[in-house]
Design a protein around this motif. Sequence first.
Motif, PDB file in Angstrom:
ATOM      1  N   UNK A 167      -4.665  27.880  22.489  1.00 47.32           N
ATOM      2  CA  UNK A 167      -4.685  27.106  21.246  1.00 47.32           C
ATOM      3  C   UNK A 167      -4.162  27.883  20.044  1.00 47.32           C
ATOM      4  N   UNK A 168      -4.552  29.155  19.924  1.00 49.66           N
ATOM      5  CA  UNK A 168      -4.081  29.953  18.784  1.00 49.66           C
ATOM      6  C   UNK A 168      -2.567  30.132  18.836  1.00 49.66           C
ATOM      7  N   UNK A 169      -2.069  30.440  19.995  1.00 48.80           N
ATOM      8  CA  UNK A 169      -0.610  30.615  20.125  1.00 48.80           C
ATOM      9  C   UNK A 169       0.108  29.293  19.862  1.00 48.80           C
ATOM     10  N   UNK A 170      -0.478  28.205  20.320  1.00 52.97           N
ATOM     11  CA  UNK A 170       0.105  26.893  20.067  1.00 52.97           C
ATOM     12  C   UNK A 170       0.141  26.618  18.557  1.00 52.97           C
ATOM     13  N   UNK A 171      -0.955  26.920  17.856  1.00 50.30           N
ATOM     14  CA  UNK A 171      -1.028  26.724  16.403  1.00 50.30           C
ATOM     15  C   UNK A 171       0.093  27.499  15.696  1.00 50.30           C
ATOM     16  N   UNK A 172       0.243  28.771  16.039  1.00 48.44           N
ATOM     17  CA  UNK A 172       1.266  29.592  15.387  1.00 48.44           C
ATOM     18  C   UNK A 172       2.672  29.141  15.774  1.00 48.44           C
ATOM     19  N   UNK A 173       2.850  28.689  17.004  1.00 46.55           N
ATOM     20  CA  UNK A 173       4.163  28.198  17.435  1.00 46.55           C
ATOM     21  C   UNK A 173       4.513  26.894  16.725  1.00 46.55           C
ATOM     22  N   UNK A 174       3.520  26.088  16.417  1.00 46.42           N
ATOM     23  CA  UNK A 174       3.773  24.879  15.617  1.00 46.42           C
ATOM     24  C   UNK A 174       4.382  25.283  14.276  1.00 46.42           C
ATOM     25  N   UNK A 175       3.904  26.373  13.683  1.00 41.80           N
ATOM     26  CA  UNK A 175       4.502  26.845  12.421  1.00 41.80           C
ATOM     27  C   UNK A 175       5.968  27.244  12.612  1.00 41.80           C
TER      28      UNK A 175
ATOM     29  N   UNK B  49      11.661  25.326  11.661  1.00 43.17           N
ATOM     30  CA  UNK B  49      12.914  24.723  12.131  1.00 43.17           C
ATOM     31  C   UNK B  49      13.189  23.428  11.384  1.00 43.17           C
ATOM     32  N   UNK B  50      12.128  22.683  11.081  1.00 45.90           N
ATOM     33  CA  UNK B  50      12.293  21.385  10.407  1.00 45.90           C
ATOM     34  C   UNK B  50      12.500  21.525   8.901  1.00 45.90           C
ATOM     35  N   UNK B  51      12.388  22.731   8.366  1.00 46.81           N
ATOM     36  CA  UNK B  51      12.643  22.964   6.933  1.00 46.81           C
ATOM     37  C   UNK B  51      13.965  23.713   6.807  1.00 46.81           C
ATOM     38  N   UNK B  52      15.013  23.046   7.225  1.00 48.65           N
ATOM     39  CA  UNK B  52      16.387  23.572   7.159  1.00 48.65           C
ATOM     40  C   UNK B  52      16.572  24.831   7.993  1.00 48.65           C
ATOM     41  N   UNK B  53      15.758  24.968   9.040  1.00 46.87           N
ATOM     42  CA  UNK B  53      15.846  26.118   9.941  1.00 46.87           C
ATOM     43  C   UNK B  53      15.838  27.430   9.154  1.00 46.87           C
ATOM     44  N   UNK B  54      14.908  27.506   8.199  1.00 44.02           N
ATOM     45  CA  UNK B  54      14.868  28.650   7.284  1.00 44.02           C
ATOM     46  C   UNK B  54      13.430  29.085   7.028  1.00 44.02           C
ATOM     47  N   UNK B  55      13.165  30.375   7.240  1.00 42.02           N
ATOM     48  CA  UNK B  55      11.848  30.915   6.910  1.00 42.02           C
ATOM     49  C   UNK B  55      11.599  30.841   5.419  1.00 42.02           C
ATOM     50  N   UNK B  56      12.618  31.131   4.631  1.00 38.99           N
ATOM     51  CA  UNK B  56      12.426  31.120   3.176  1.00 38.99           C
ATOM     52  C   UNK B  56      12.089  29.724   2.671  1.00 38.99           C
TER      53      UNK B  56
ATOM     54  N   UNK C 188      13.768  20.677  18.028  1.00 46.46           N
ATOM     55  CA  UNK C 188      14.444  20.821  16.746  1.00 46.46           C
ATOM     56  C   UNK C 188      13.495  20.871  15.554  1.00 46.46           C
ATOM     57  N   UNK C 189      12.203  20.831  15.819  1.00 50.28           N
ATOM     58  CA  UNK C 189      11.249  20.998  14.731  1.00 50.28           C
ATOM     59  C   UNK C 189      10.112  19.999  14.751  1.00 50.28           C
ATOM     60  N   UNK C 190       8.991  20.451  14.203  1.00 56.32           N
ATOM     61  CA  UNK C 190       7.815  19.591  14.029  1.00 56.32           C
ATOM     62  C   UNK C 190       7.888  18.991  12.639  1.00 56.32           C
TER      63      UNK C 190
END
Length: 162
Positions: free
Chosen positions: A58-66, A71-78, A127-129
């Motif tokens: 579950x924890x890894x799933x939570x972080x992977x959702x982030x 990815x869904x925010x213009x494929x950008x960490x910033x 391609x993103x959540x």
Amino acid sequence: MHILLMIWRAARPSRIAAMKAVAKPRLLGKNYAALTFFGYVITHSAEEAEAYNRRFGSLRNHETIHLYQARSTHDSWLCFYWKYLLFWLKASRYRRRLPNAGYWLNPFEMEAYANMHNLQYLKDKEHGCTGWKVYADMPLSQRLSLHIERTGHQKKSPAISH
């Protein structure tokens, strides 16, 4: 690895298949189990990082959702962290009603917590959540009610008019 080096070397979210956990306890508050940080997962200890890297739960799933949200925010960490900060600041005005409201009412966290136990959630989201957008469109009062309903966290003080 130095923090600035982690940021500098960060790959675009779409180029990361699985985030590796590393121990950086000074970056992580006591009340948090892990933190997604530019393609890495920060944990309190090397043992926690090793356990995280060994199994998918579950924890890894939570972080992977982030990761998928990034990815869904213009494929950008910033862009992801900018939106996260704006959502956090906006929701923080509810801190009298809910401790750490900026975190709990953040649309990114709401989607991640709502789906962290569903280990199939990411199967069709290459391609993103984008579930966070539903929460972002909700008024804060509705997010607060939903959070209380899901978690049982009670309001800290009587209702305050806006």
